[in-house]
Scaffold this motif. Sequence first.
Motif, PDB file in Angstrom:
ATOM      1  N   MET A 199      14.043 -13.401  -2.669  1.00 22.21           N
ATOM      2  CA  MET A 199      13.191 -12.766  -3.789  1.00 22.21           C
ATOM      3  C   MET A 199      14.701 -12.462  -5.648  1.00 22.21           C
ATOM      4  SD  MET A 199      11.874  -9.011  -4.600  1.00 22.21           S
ATOM      5  CE  MET A 199      10.212  -8.783  -3.672  1.00 22.21           C
ATOM      6  N   LYS A 200      14.124 -12.875  -6.637  1.00 22.11           N
ATOM      7  CA  LYS A 200      14.668 -11.907  -7.793  1.00 22.11           C
ATOM      8  C   LYS A 200      14.571 -11.397  -7.680  1.00 22.11           C
ATOM      9  CE  LYS A 200      14.837 -17.774  -8.017  1.00 22.11           C
ATOM     10  NZ  LYS A 200      15.284 -18.955  -9.904  1.00 22.11           N
ATOM     11  N   LEU A 201      15.490 -10.278  -8.838  1.00 23.05           N
ATOM     12  CA  LEU A 201      15.740  -9.401  -9.476  1.00 23.05           C
ATOM     13  C   LEU A 201      16.286  -8.725 -10.617  1.00 23.05           C
ATOM     14  CD1 LEU A 201      15.359  -6.188  -8.985  1.00 23.05           C
ATOM     15  CD2 LEU A 201      17.319  -6.214  -8.489  1.00 23.05           C
ATOM     16  N   TYR A 202      15.293  -8.754 -12.143  1.00 22.32           N
ATOM     17  CA  TYR A 202      15.360  -8.664 -13.122  1.00 22.32           C
ATOM     18  C   TYR A 202      15.242  -7.196 -13.711  1.00 22.32           C
ATOM     19  CZ  TYR A 202      14.672 -14.306 -13.127  1.00 22.32           C
ATOM     20  OH  TYR A 202      15.146 -15.340 -12.786  1.00 22.32           O
ATOM     21  N   VAL A 203      16.378  -7.209 -14.139  1.00 23.04           N
ATOM     22  CA  VAL A 203      16.502  -6.000 -14.818  1.00 23.04           C
ATOM     23  C   VAL A 203      16.381  -5.938 -16.738  1.00 23.04           C
ATOM     24  CG1 VAL A 203      16.843  -3.590 -14.852  1.00 23.04           C
ATOM     25  CG2 VAL A 203      17.243  -4.226 -12.930  1.00 23.04           C
ATOM     26  N   LEU A 204      15.229  -6.000 -17.226  1.00 25.61           N
ATOM     27  CA  LEU A 204      15.381  -6.552 -18.343  1.00 25.61           C
ATOM     28  C   LEU A 204      16.418  -5.512 -19.420  1.00 25.61           C
ATOM     29  CD1 LEU A 204      13.933  -8.105 -17.515  1.00 25.61           C
ATOM     30  CD2 LEU A 204      12.461  -8.298 -19.902  1.00 25.61           C
ATOM     31  N   THR A 205      16.944  -5.832 -20.329  1.00 25.80           N
ATOM     32  CA  THR A 205      17.820  -4.891 -21.709  1.00 25.80           C
ATOM     33  C   THR A 205      16.740  -4.964 -22.279  1.00 25.80           C
ATOM     34  OG1 THR A 205      18.979  -6.174 -22.636  1.00 25.80           O
ATOM     35  CG2 THR A 205      19.557  -5.284 -20.281  1.00 25.80           C
ATOM     36  N   SER A 206      16.018  -5.895 -22.632  1.00 24.88           N
ATOM     37  CA  SER A 206      15.307  -5.625 -24.019  1.00 24.88           C
ATOM     38  C   SER A 206      14.400  -4.816 -24.116  1.00 24.88           C
ATOM     39  CB  SER A 206      14.318  -6.580 -24.335  1.00 24.88           C
ATOM     40  OG  SER A 206      13.179  -7.472 -25.212  1.00 24.88           O
TER      41      SER A 206
ATOM     42  N   GLU B 204      16.610  -3.148  -0.063  1.00 27.37           N
ATOM     43  CA  GLU B 204      14.951  -3.270   0.953  1.00 27.37           C
ATOM     44  C   GLU B 204      15.154  -5.060   1.511  1.00 27.37           C
ATOM     45  OE1 GLU B 204      12.465  -2.221   2.998  1.00 27.37           O
ATOM     46  OE2 GLU B 204      13.788  -0.061   2.649  1.00 27.37           O
ATOM     47  N   TYR B 205      15.353  -6.313   0.330  1.00 29.34           N
ATOM     48  CA  TYR B 205      14.852  -7.344   0.023  1.00 29.34           C
ATOM     49  C   TYR B 205      16.083  -8.287  -0.381  1.00 29.34           C
ATOM     50  CZ  TYR B 205      10.114  -5.584  -0.655  1.00 29.34           C
ATOM     51  OH  TYR B 205       8.950  -4.427  -0.200  1.00 29.34           O
ATOM     52  N   ALA B 206      16.665  -7.883  -0.412  1.00 22.82           N
ATOM     53  CA  ALA B 206      19.214  -8.376  -0.955  1.00 22.82           C
ATOM     54  C   ALA B 206      18.155  -9.467  -1.944  1.00 22.82           C
ATOM     55  CB  ALA B 206      18.738  -8.399   0.606  1.00 22.82           C
TER      56      ALA B 206
ATOM     57  N   GLU C  87      10.156 -18.384  -6.311  1.00 24.12           N
ATOM     58  CA  GLU C  87      10.088 -17.582  -5.414  1.00 24.12           C
ATOM     59  C   GLU C  87       9.198 -16.252  -6.235  1.00 24.12           C
ATOM     60  OE1 GLU C  87      14.305 -16.839  -4.988  1.00 24.12           O
ATOM     61  OE2 GLU C  87      14.880 -18.671  -5.509  1.00 24.12           O
ATOM     62  N   ASP C  88       9.440 -15.442  -4.705  1.00 27.21           N
ATOM     63  CA  ASP C  88       9.389 -13.992  -5.212  1.00 27.21           C
ATOM     64  C   ASP C  88      10.051 -13.258  -6.424  1.00 27.21           C
ATOM     65  OD1 ASP C  88       7.361 -14.172  -3.099  1.00 27.21           O
ATOM     66  OD2 ASP C  88       8.175 -12.757  -2.220  1.00 27.21           O
ATOM     67  N   VAL C  89       9.317 -12.359  -6.795  1.00 21.97           N
ATOM     68  CA  VAL C  89       9.980 -11.306  -8.703  1.00 21.97           C
ATOM     69  C   VAL C  89       9.539 -10.387  -8.972  1.00 21.97           C
ATOM     70  CG1 VAL C  89       9.854 -11.817 -10.887  1.00 21.97           C
ATOM     71  CG2 VAL C  89      10.299 -13.755  -9.906  1.00 21.97           C
ATOM     72  N   PHE C  90      10.288  -9.999  -8.671  1.00 18.14           N
ATOM     73  CA  PHE C  90      10.658  -7.985  -8.731  1.00 18.14           C
ATOM     74  C   PHE C  90      11.940  -7.673  -9.920  1.00 18.14           C
ATOM     75  CE2 PHE C  90      11.759  -3.077  -8.598  1.00 18.14           C
ATOM     76  CZ  PHE C  90      10.624  -2.823  -8.826  1.00 18.14           C
ATOM     77  N   MET C  91      10.323  -7.275 -11.290  1.00 18.41           N
ATOM     78  CA  MET C  91      10.542  -7.403 -12.395  1.00 18.41           C
ATOM     79  C   MET C  91      10.642  -5.509 -12.702  1.00 18.41           C
ATOM     80  SD  MET C  91      10.026  -9.362 -15.583  1.00 18.41           S
ATOM     81  CE  MET C  91       9.110  -8.203 -16.383  1.00 18.41           C
ATOM     82  N   LEU C  92      12.137  -4.981 -13.569  1.00 14.37           N
ATOM     83  CA  LEU C  92      12.305  -3.129 -14.536  1.00 14.37           C
ATOM     84  C   LEU C  92      12.228  -4.045 -15.479  1.00 14.37           C
ATOM     85  CD1 LEU C  92      13.961  -2.268 -11.617  1.00 14.37           C
ATOM     86  CD2 LEU C  92      11.785  -1.596 -12.222  1.00 14.37           C
TER      87      LEU C  92
ATOM     88  N   ALA D  44      19.177   6.221 -14.837  1.00 13.07           N
ATOM     89  CA  ALA D  44      19.112   6.380 -13.376  1.00 13.07           C
ATOM     90  C   ALA D  44      18.049   6.652 -12.395  1.00 13.07           C
ATOM     91  CB  ALA D  44      19.852   8.116 -13.600  1.00 13.07           C
ATOM     92  N   PHE D  45      17.189   6.732 -12.973  1.00 13.85           N
ATOM     93  CA  PHE D  45      15.730   6.684 -12.533  1.00 13.85           C
ATOM     94  C   PHE D  45      15.840   4.752 -11.727  1.00 13.85           C
ATOM     95  CE2 PHE D  45      10.858   6.107 -12.079  1.00 13.85           C
ATOM     96  CZ  PHE D  45      10.591   6.571 -11.088  1.00 13.85           C
ATOM     97  N   ILE D  46      15.762   4.285 -13.255  1.00 13.14           N
ATOM     98  CA  ILE D  46      15.726   2.841 -12.647  1.00 13.14           C
ATOM     99  C   ILE D  46      16.943   1.827 -12.291  1.00 13.14           C
ATOM    100  CG2 ILE D  46      16.100   0.588 -14.224  1.00 13.14           C
ATOM    101  CD1 ILE D  46      15.295   1.779 -16.896  1.00 13.14           C
ATOM    102  N   GLU D  47      18.055   2.776 -12.249  1.00  6.73           N
ATOM    103  CA  GLU D  47      18.860   2.568 -11.249  1.00  6.73           C
ATOM    104  C   GLU D  47      18.873   2.459  -9.683  1.00  6.73           C
ATOM    105  OE1 GLU D  47      21.854  -0.017  -9.224  1.00  6.73           O
ATOM    106  OE2 GLU D  47      21.332   0.332 -11.261  1.00  6.73           O
ATOM    107  N   HIS D  48      17.870   3.362  -9.325  1.00  6.30           N
ATOM    108  CA  HIS D  48      17.364   3.921  -8.598  1.00  6.30           C
ATOM    109  C   HIS D  48      16.849   2.595  -7.537  1.00  6.30           C
ATOM    110  CE1 HIS D  48      16.608   6.098  -4.424  1.00  6.30           C
ATOM    111  NE2 HIS D  48      15.320   5.706  -4.698  1.00  6.30           N
ATOM    112  N   LEU D  49      15.599   2.715  -8.382  1.00  5.72           N
ATOM    113  CA  LEU D  49      14.290   1.851  -8.152  1.00  5.72           C
ATOM    114  C   LEU D  49      15.153   0.525  -7.415  1.00  5.72           C
ATOM    115  CD1 LEU D  49      11.775   2.260 -10.821  1.00  5.72           C
ATOM    116  CD2 LEU D  49      11.842   3.435  -8.141  1.00  5.72           C
ATOM    117  N   ALA D  50      16.481   0.194  -8.552  1.00  3.55           N
ATOM    118  CA  ALA D  50      16.537  -1.797  -8.571  1.00  3.55           C
ATOM    119  C   ALA D  50      18.005  -1.444  -7.523  1.00  3.55           C
ATOM    120  CB  ALA D  50      17.515  -1.595  -9.974  1.00  3.55           C
ATOM    121  N   GLN D  51      17.987   0.092  -7.098  1.00  2.00           N
ATOM    122  CA  GLN D  51      19.130  -0.223  -5.583  1.00  2.00           C
ATOM    123  C   GLN D  51      18.235  -0.312  -4.461  1.00  2.00           C
ATOM    124  OE1 GLN D  51      21.563  -0.859  -4.910  1.00  2.00           O
ATOM    125  NE2 GLN D  51      23.348   0.609  -6.433  1.00  2.00           N
TER     126      GLN D  51
END
Length: 325
Positions: free
Chosen positions: A1-8, A206-208, A27-32, A194-201
Amino acid sequence: MKLYVLTSTDPYYNLAVEEYLFRNEQEDVFMLWQNEPTVVIGKNQNAFAEVELDALRQDGVHLARRITGGGAVYHDLGNVNFSFISAQSTQTGLDFAGFTAPILAALHSLGVNAELSGRNDLLLEGKKFSGNAQHTANGRTLHHGTLLFDSDLSALSRYLRPDEEKLKSKGIKSVRSRVTNLKPFLQISATTGAFIEHLAQFLRAEYAPTEPALPQSREIDALCARNASREWLFPERELVSAYTLHKKARFPFGTVEISLSMHNEIMTDAIIRGDFFGTLPIEELESAFRQKTLAELPSILSKLPLSDYVSGLQLQDLLHLLEIN
């Protein structure tokens, strides 16, 4: 899985990135991601009917259209959006339970006892804080949803124009009385960041996932320009007043509205709008109406996978809507 946390916080760019990853990533993707104040309507909705456009213009709030079905939602910087892109569940159609399970698990870890309810809502003590939508194509599924964390809930009543029948079906008087923010229910004090960071963590544990840089592509630029265009937001067909027959009904699976342009007894055009979901393009179903008579429809529609165009729709539902015996 790839994780993206957008700043835009540009809704047109963020939706373009999401669609680009859906089209191109294997690949699977998770984006916040977050948007500055924006009303986002579903792919099959008519902006003129669903949104208080004058209020949006007065307040400088964006209007955007996504590629998934479902209803209109409000985004601001107190709201957090999440997106899953995966090959998961594409053989079984829409799967809201599977894709919202990681989000519910992350919330449970914060002491928030939320649950999936109805078609696509996440609820807390009977109030909605998340609406979810899905789109499938080419063996991939895009699932995304909102998380009202510390959002301006008064904006929902100002900018959204909910279907009165939908509110009645849920036994509520207004869209404002139906929703809640998550922040007051957390066991810890947290900012939206901080909530966004908790979701990312939580996702990291869970998925590394890997966390690559966002891709740079002319395709993203083109999608961004399309997302902001009047043609995308207000399709010309929705402005045409030549439709002579209008039918609308609320079903358990969503609102369906059909407008037909008639010449004598022949349907020359059809447009189907609503807050429904589907796994096949609604344009294909619309085309089945053209150059046909109403009397021909039962035979034609009986051969089509109606529930793939409008999830949950049966032949008798559509014939009843059109008042065809």
